[in-house]
Scaffold this active site. Structure first.
Site, PDB file in Angstrom:
ATOM      1  CG  ASP A  60     -12.396 -41.962 -28.472  1.00 47.00           C
ATOM      2  OD1 ASP A  60     -12.755 -41.121 -27.624  1.00 47.00           O
ATOM      3  OD2 ASP A  60     -11.208 -42.188 -28.748  1.00 47.00           O
ATOM      4  CD  GLU A  65     -22.224 -35.841 -34.642  1.00 47.43           C
ATOM      5  OE1 GLU A  65     -21.318 -35.329 -33.977  1.00 47.43           O
ATOM      6  OE2 GLU A  65     -23.287 -35.274 -34.884  1.00 47.43           O
ATOM      7  CG  ASP A  66     -17.145 -38.636 -34.753  1.00 42.37           C
ATOM      8  OD1 ASP A  66     -17.498 -37.581 -35.297  1.00 42.37           O
ATOM      9  OD2 ASP A  66     -16.759 -38.706 -33.573  1.00 42.37           O
ATOM     10  NE  ARG A  85     -13.903 -42.499 -32.590  1.00 40.85           N
ATOM     11  CZ  ARG A  85     -14.937 -41.664 -32.608  1.00 40.85           C
ATOM     12  NH1 ARG A  85     -14.724 -40.373 -32.648  1.00 40.85           N
ATOM     13  NH2 ARG A  85     -16.177 -42.105 -32.586  1.00 40.85           N
ATOM     14  NE  ARG A 132      -9.323 -37.185 -34.879  1.00 38.42           N
ATOM     15  CZ  ARG A 132     -10.017 -37.509 -33.797  1.00 38.42           C
ATOM     16  NH1 ARG A 132     -11.232 -37.998 -33.891  1.00 38.42           N
ATOM     17  NH2 ARG A 132      -9.480 -37.336 -32.603  1.00 38.42           N
ATOM     18  CG  HIS A 162     -15.317 -33.603 -35.059  1.00 39.52           C
ATOM     19  ND1 HIS A 162     -15.381 -34.390 -33.920  1.00 39.52           N
ATOM     20  CD2 HIS A 162     -14.681 -34.344 -35.999  1.00 39.52           C
ATOM     21  CE1 HIS A 162     -14.806 -35.553 -34.168  1.00 39.52           C
ATOM     22  NE2 HIS A 162     -14.379 -35.554 -35.419  1.00 39.52           N
ATOM     23  CB  ILE A 243     -12.582 -38.124 -23.955  1.00 39.78           C
ATOM     24  CG1 ILE A 243     -14.023 -38.532 -23.643  1.00 39.78           C
ATOM     25  CG2 ILE A 243     -11.639 -38.734 -22.933  1.00 39.78           C
ATOM     26  CD1 ILE A 243     -14.282 -40.019 -23.844  1.00 39.78           C
ATOM     27  CB  CYS A 249     -19.971 -36.786 -30.158  1.00 42.64           C
ATOM     28  SG  CYS A 249     -19.342 -35.132 -30.058  1.00 42.64           S
TER      29      CYS A 249
HETATM   30  C1  CIR Z   1     -12.251 -38.322 -30.553  1.00 44.08           C
HETATM   31  O1  CIR Z   1     -11.223 -37.633 -30.399  1.00 44.08           O
HETATM   32  O2  CIR Z   1     -12.514 -38.878 -31.607  1.00 44.08           O
HETATM   33  C2  CIR Z   1     -13.196 -38.449 -29.385  1.00 44.08           C
HETATM   34  N1  CIR Z   1     -12.447 -38.417 -28.173  1.00 44.08           N
HETATM   35  C3  CIR Z   1     -14.217 -37.346 -29.399  1.00 44.08           C
HETATM   36  C4  CIR Z   1     -15.138 -37.425 -30.575  1.00 44.08           C
HETATM   37  C5  CIR Z   1     -16.157 -36.352 -30.588  1.00 44.08           C
HETATM   38  N2  CIR Z   1     -17.055 -36.516 -31.674  1.00 44.08           N
HETATM   39  C6  CIR Z   1     -17.681 -35.532 -32.286  1.00 44.08           C
HETATM   40  O3  CIR Z   1     -17.436 -34.349 -32.008  1.00 44.08           O
HETATM   41  N3  CIR Z   1     -18.521 -35.848 -33.264  1.00 44.08           N
END
Ligand code: CIR
Length: 254
Positions: A60, A65-66, A85, A132, A162, A243, A249
């Site tokens: 991922d 962004e995360d 992650r 999360r 999110h 995904i 993101c």
């Molecule tokens: C996840 O589940 O972490 C990734 N497959 C998708 C992350 C998406 N990120 C976001 O919306 N900021």
């Protein structure tokens, strides 16, 4: 105004990214082409772009962004909520440090934060409590931002991954909102642009210096954004959607 963008090229392991979407596995070649188109769209927005190399150990990792919240005054390296992650931050920290040599902050255990849960509206930050991002993490973000004269508040969410899955702030008071966010009192002072359930995925757009980058295939949302006077660039993100990923993101914007 954003000056900098950080992205990461998707890795081949992307096909094994975390998902709840149930719409099949991403096609890697197609994902790569879509990511290139995303970069090309950003290149028209008058920003400097750093593109990090793929990180095969982290399916991922394209969703940079995360991993960090990059504000005007500080960067906060997060502690991602998904175990698979969590170590992604190690591979982005140095790059972020280049932009924030003296003002790096960190989330620590038991706090967890995915910055996809944090939405900036001027100098205020909304933090979604999600699967999360937990209360400890959100409180750490609030305290850290306060040090730099920024404010933040917590928003609950129930139905999406999110906060920014269902919300995008397009500056100028305009907020795209889908589903559970349309009637949230926290946002009632903003101009809410309602996104219908059949186009809910398009609630995740990005504003970059007066252009709005949005996913391809959502005509009603496109019309609503166009009516507000923004120049729109459409990018197909079908493979990332598989995904649970969207446009916001895939970049850090600051
Ligand atoms: C996840 O589940 O972490 C990734 N497959 C998708 C992350 C998406 N990120 C976001 O919306 N900021």
């Amino acid at each position: 105004m954003f000056n900098h963008i950080i992205c990461r090229t998707p890795c081949k392991a992307l096909v094994n990214g975390i998902t709840s979407a149930n719409i099949g596995k991403p096609d890697y070649q197609k994902a790569l082409e879509q990511h290139n188109a995303y970069i090309r769209a950003l290149q028209t927005c008058n920003v400097d772009i750093t593109i990090l190399p793929p990180k095969e150990d982290f399916p991922d990792s394209v969703f940079v962004e995360d991993t960090a919240l990059c504000t005007q005054f500080c960067a906060i390296i997060t502690r991602p909520g998904a175990e698979s992650r969590r170590q992604e931050i190690q591979y982005i920290e140095k790059t972020i440090q280049r932009f924030y040599p003296d003002n790096m902050e960190y989330i620590s255990a038991p706090g967890t934060v995915d910055a996809g849960d944090i939405m900036m509206v001027g100098s205020h930050y909304y933090i979604g409590l999600s699967a999360r991002t937990n209360q400890y993490g959100a409180e750490q973000v609030i305290a850290l931002l306060k040090k730099y004269g920024l404010t933040a508040s917590i928003v609950s969410l129930e139905k999406v991954l999110h906060l920014k899955t269902g919300l995008s702030y397009l500056e100028n008071n305009n907020l795209l909102a889908a589903g559970e966010f349309i009637h949230k009192p926290e946002f009632s002072h903003l101009n809410i642009i309602e996104i219908a359930d059949n186009e809910a995925y398009a609630a995740n757009c990005i504003w970059v210096n007066d252009r709005v980058i949005m996913p391809t295939g959502y005509p009603n949302t496109k019309e609503k954004i166009a009516t507000l006077g923004y120049e729109i660039i459409e990018v197909d993100t079908s493979e990332f959607r598989k995904i649970d990923g969207g446009l916001s993101c895939m970049s850090l914007r600051f």
